[in-house]
Design a protein around this motif. Structure first.
Motif: not given
Ligand SMILES: Cc1cc2nc3c(=O)[nH]c(=O)nc-3n(C[C@H](O)[C@H](O)[C@H](O)COP(=O)(O)O)c2cc1C
Length: 253
Positions: A24, A66, A95, A103, A126, A128, A149, A151-152
């Protein structure tokens, strides 16, 4: 950032059945980046190269990466991409923000496009993807990308991946199904986390995301945050699902 430690861990995980390990380089939190880890390592191309030189041949399994576009600006990944091409990586997940952005702010789609054109590995987009509409726009723009991918926004709306995959968006019983999802999550966390406060904190954090899917649930979220025991938490949540929860159709679709 220590190649030797990484090799030991990656090979232990391989023996446990995890055959691809992800490095990561995207974590943006200052307590991580100031130690030159996560996105804090991205400006240091030569260190990343030295790490890969040592780690890749010594790993029993495969490595994926990543990353963000950079720490302070998008130049880091541009510099790094031709170097990543020299190693047999499983995939590169991008990302397209900088570490400094955390973020917030816009994703840099032009920066992503440029890196995509340089990288020879499979690239995962990945960042938004909040709705099926977002996915359609992105997959229309980046036709060569076939790995995505979320995430949130899959925590805000756990139905989103299914809606994207099936194209169907009018399932009934969403509140009920979300309650089942919540209960399963609670049960699984209770089985693996140690002690009630750990469990409570994890479930409370979950509501930062769940709450965005329901109409006017601010008061409930306040009560959830105040809950001092798992019993009290479950009481507030059950009442919410049974009597108040209204799925925010427009926001989520
Ligand atoms: C609270 C939180 C914890 C996260 N922990 C990790 C993690 O442990 N490993 C990782 O690769 N990305 C982690 N991310 C990042 C997400 O994988 C992703 O790259 C990021 O949120 C953007 O994608 P999204 O807009 O779909 O959420 C985390 C994001 C958040 C908000």
């Amino acid at each position: 950032k220590s190649a030797k430690d990484f090799i030991v861990l990656a090979n232990c995980l391989f023996d446990m059945g995890y055959h691809t390990i992800n490095w990561n380089l995207g974590c943006p939190h200052p307590q991580v980046t100031k130690k030159m880890r996560g996105s804090g390592l991205l400006p240091h191309t030569e260190r990343i190269q030295a790490f890969l030189d040592e780690v890749v041949p010594a790993m029993k399994g495969k490595l994926s990466i990543k990353t963000r576009l950079g720490q302070k600006n998008s130049e880091d990944l541009l510099r790094l991409a031709p170097i990543l091409n020299q190693y047999p990586l499983e995939e590169v997940i991008i990302h397209p923000r900088t570490g400094l952005q955390m973020y917030e702010g816009n994703v840099d789609l032009e920066g992503f496009e440029t890196c995509l054109s340089i990288l020879r590995h499979p690239v995962v987009y990945n960042g938004d993807i909040r709705s099926a509409g977002d996915f359609r726009a992105l997959s229309g723009r980046f036709e060569n990308v076939d790995r995505w991918m979320i995430g949130r926004w899959s925590l805000v709306n756990p139905f989103l991946p299914g809606v994207i995959k099936t194209g169907l968006n009018k399932e009934d019983n969403r509140v009920e199904r979300l309650k089942h999802f919540h209960d399963a999550l609670y049960e699984q966390y209770a089985a693996v986390l140690s002690g009630p406060s750990h469990l409570l904190n994890r479930m409370k954090a979950q509501w930062n995301y769940f709450s965005l899917s329901f109409r006017d649930c601010g008061k409930t979220v306040k009560k959830i945050r105040k809950a001092g025991s798992p019993g009290h938490y479950l009481e507030v949540v059950s009442r919410f699902f049974e009597t108040e929860a209204v799925w925010e159709e427009e926001k989520n679709d």
